[in-house]
Scaffold this active site. Structure first.
Site, mmCIF file in Angstrom:
data_model
loop_
_atom_site.group_PDB
_atom_site.id
_atom_site.type_symbol
_atom_site.label_atom_id
_atom_site.label_comp_id
_atom_site.label_asym_id
_atom_site.label_seq_id
_atom_site.Cartn_x
_atom_site.Cartn_y
_atom_site.Cartn_z
ATOM 1 N N HIS A 1 12.257 12.232 6.899
ATOM 2 C CA HIS A 1 13.272 13.106 6.296
ATOM 3 C C HIS A 1 13.200 13.127 4.770
ATOM 4 O O HIS A 1 13.844 13.959 4.133
ATOM 5 C CB HIS A 1 14.682 12.751 6.792
ATOM 6 N N ARG B 1 13.613 6.613 9.235
ATOM 7 C CA ARG B 1 14.210 7.220 8.038
ATOM 8 C C ARG B 1 13.150 7.455 6.964
ATOM 9 O O ARG B 1 13.406 7.259 5.782
ATOM 10 C CB ARG B 1 15.332 6.328 7.485
ATOM 11 N N PHE C 1 1.260 4.726 1.959
ATOM 12 C CA PHE C 1 0.829 5.263 3.250
ATOM 13 C C PHE C 1 0.244 6.672 3.164
ATOM 14 O O PHE C 1 -0.303 7.174 4.130
ATOM 15 C CB PHE C 1 1.920 5.186 4.320
ATOM 16 N N GLY D 1 0.812 -1.208 0.000
ATOM 17 C CA GLY D 1 0.000 0.000 0.000
ATOM 18 C C GLY D 1 0.844 1.255 0.000
ATOM 19 O O GLY D 1 2.059 1.224 0.202
#
Length: 373
Positions: A255, A252, A237, A235
């Site tokens: 960023h 991570r 997000f 999917g």
């Protein structure tokens, strides 16, 4: 003693030659120098290394001696001839067979990151990433550019697996996550961080949520997916319903994105969170004034040339979390370069317990805050 002017000139040359140091490291990894010496039963001379790698004798000797100066290799002299072996650094982090090898991430940096950085000046002028100039690939859809081929996608996923082999356990241990039995790692890539999570917290189950191409590559190339407490779900997000979870991990991830997109994603997570649930953000943090540490500043420039985002300070992440509705954000350091921020989605539910004394008397009502942490 050198004059201040001499020291300044030496520092200038150190900075100017920095790319050469990186290329020595990248070339030795790509050629297999550290793998060969790890497999050898004893140190090898440059002629033996050149013969086994199929490289020129002159170039090999130059590369090996430079690696010695960089403390990537050790050398011992026997009857006037140099014999080379790995140092502890290269045995631990550069040899492919080491469980903490960073070779895949270094090769990704050599083949992708380095080429984007060649266009840093353009990135500063334009304020955007440089995939179009570096690879001829448009980047309106960021991860279409980042994952522009199956080979590139696999290299990046293997690189992240390298990163979490060293840093994964420490970032997940920054807070006690055992009260969160159901965890979702958003943008969890190969599942490397999920693997560390179920190892550290035997009572938890982890769902790795990522785009279909990444999930399919993970199932094809990463053998530890047989772990029954790790599952994968495909999917986007930003668009698709998020899996149910007590805790969402963003490692991570933020960023990569602008403040606007971070706010959008965090708001979706907040909406999906159970009462008492939370979000764990794992990132390299800038100082409050943004003027350090140098590693975080360099990573932030890397976000400029490769993504839509930037590195942020703890206060900036707290503001993003608060804007999305999260409460009580806490930040903790780890032994590596990452920090972990944990925030709660909703105030925990209140439960009232009534205690009646055995022989009459006043009734005591205690209200307990039944949170997950």
């Amino acid at each position: 003693m050198n004059s201040p002017e001499d020291q300044a000139y030496d520092l200038l040359n150190t900075y100017a030659n920095g790319f050469m140091v990186s290329q020595v490291l990248f070339a030795a990894c790509e050629l297999g120098v550290f793998d060969l010496l790890a497999e050898a039963l004893e140190p090898l001379d440059s002629a033996a290394v050149a013969a086994r790698l199929g490289t020129s004798s002159h170039g090999t000797e130059l590369l090996l001696d430079t690696c010695v100066s960089l403390k990537l290799l050790r050398v011992e002299m026997r009857e006037g001839k140099a014999f080379y072996g790995n140092t502890e650094l290269s045995s631990t982090y550069l040899a492919r067979a080491s469980p903490t090898s960073q070779r895949n991430m270094l090769l990704y940096m050599a083949r992708t990151t380095y080429l984007c950085w060649a266009h840093l000046a353009e990135a500063v002028r334009e304020g955007k990433n440089q995939y179009l100039k570096a690879f001829g690939v448009p980047s309106e859809e960021l991860f279409t550019a980042i994952y522009r081929s199956e080979g590139e996608r696999l290299q990046f996923m293997r690189g992240l697996q390298d990163v979490w082999s060293v840093n994964g356990r420490s970032v997940l241990a920054a807070f006690d996550l055992s009260p969160f039995p159901l965890i979702c790692d958003l943008g969890g890539c190969s599942g490397a961080l999920a693997k560390e999570c179920v190892s550290l917290y035997p009572g938890c189950q982890v769902t790795v949520f990522d785009i279909p191409e990444v999930v399919q590559t993970a199932k094809k190339h990463f053998p530890f997916l047989e772990e029954e407490r790790i599952s994968f779900r495909e999917g986007d997000f930003f668009k698709d319903p998020l899996p149910e979870a007590d805790l969402y991990i963003l490692a991570r991830v933020l960023h990569d994105w602008s403040d606007e997109k971070c706010s959008q994603l965090l708001a979706r997570i907040h909406q999906a969170c159970k009462p008492g649930g939370g979000v764990l953000v794992i990132e390299t943090l800038l100082d409050a004034d943004g003027r350090g540490p140098l590693t975080a500043q360099l990573y932030s420039l890397n976000m400029l040339v490769q993504t839509e985002g930037r590195e942020r300070s703890a206060a900036q992440y707290r503001a993003l979390l608060a804007r999305a509705g999260f409460r009580d954000p806490r930040s903790r350091g780890t032994p590596g370069r990452y920090r972990a921020l944990l925030a709660r989605a909703h105030p925990p539910a209140a439960a009232a317990l009534t205690w009646r004394p055995p022989h009459g008397g006043p009734v005591l009502v205690a209200v307990l805050q039944c949170g997950l942490i």
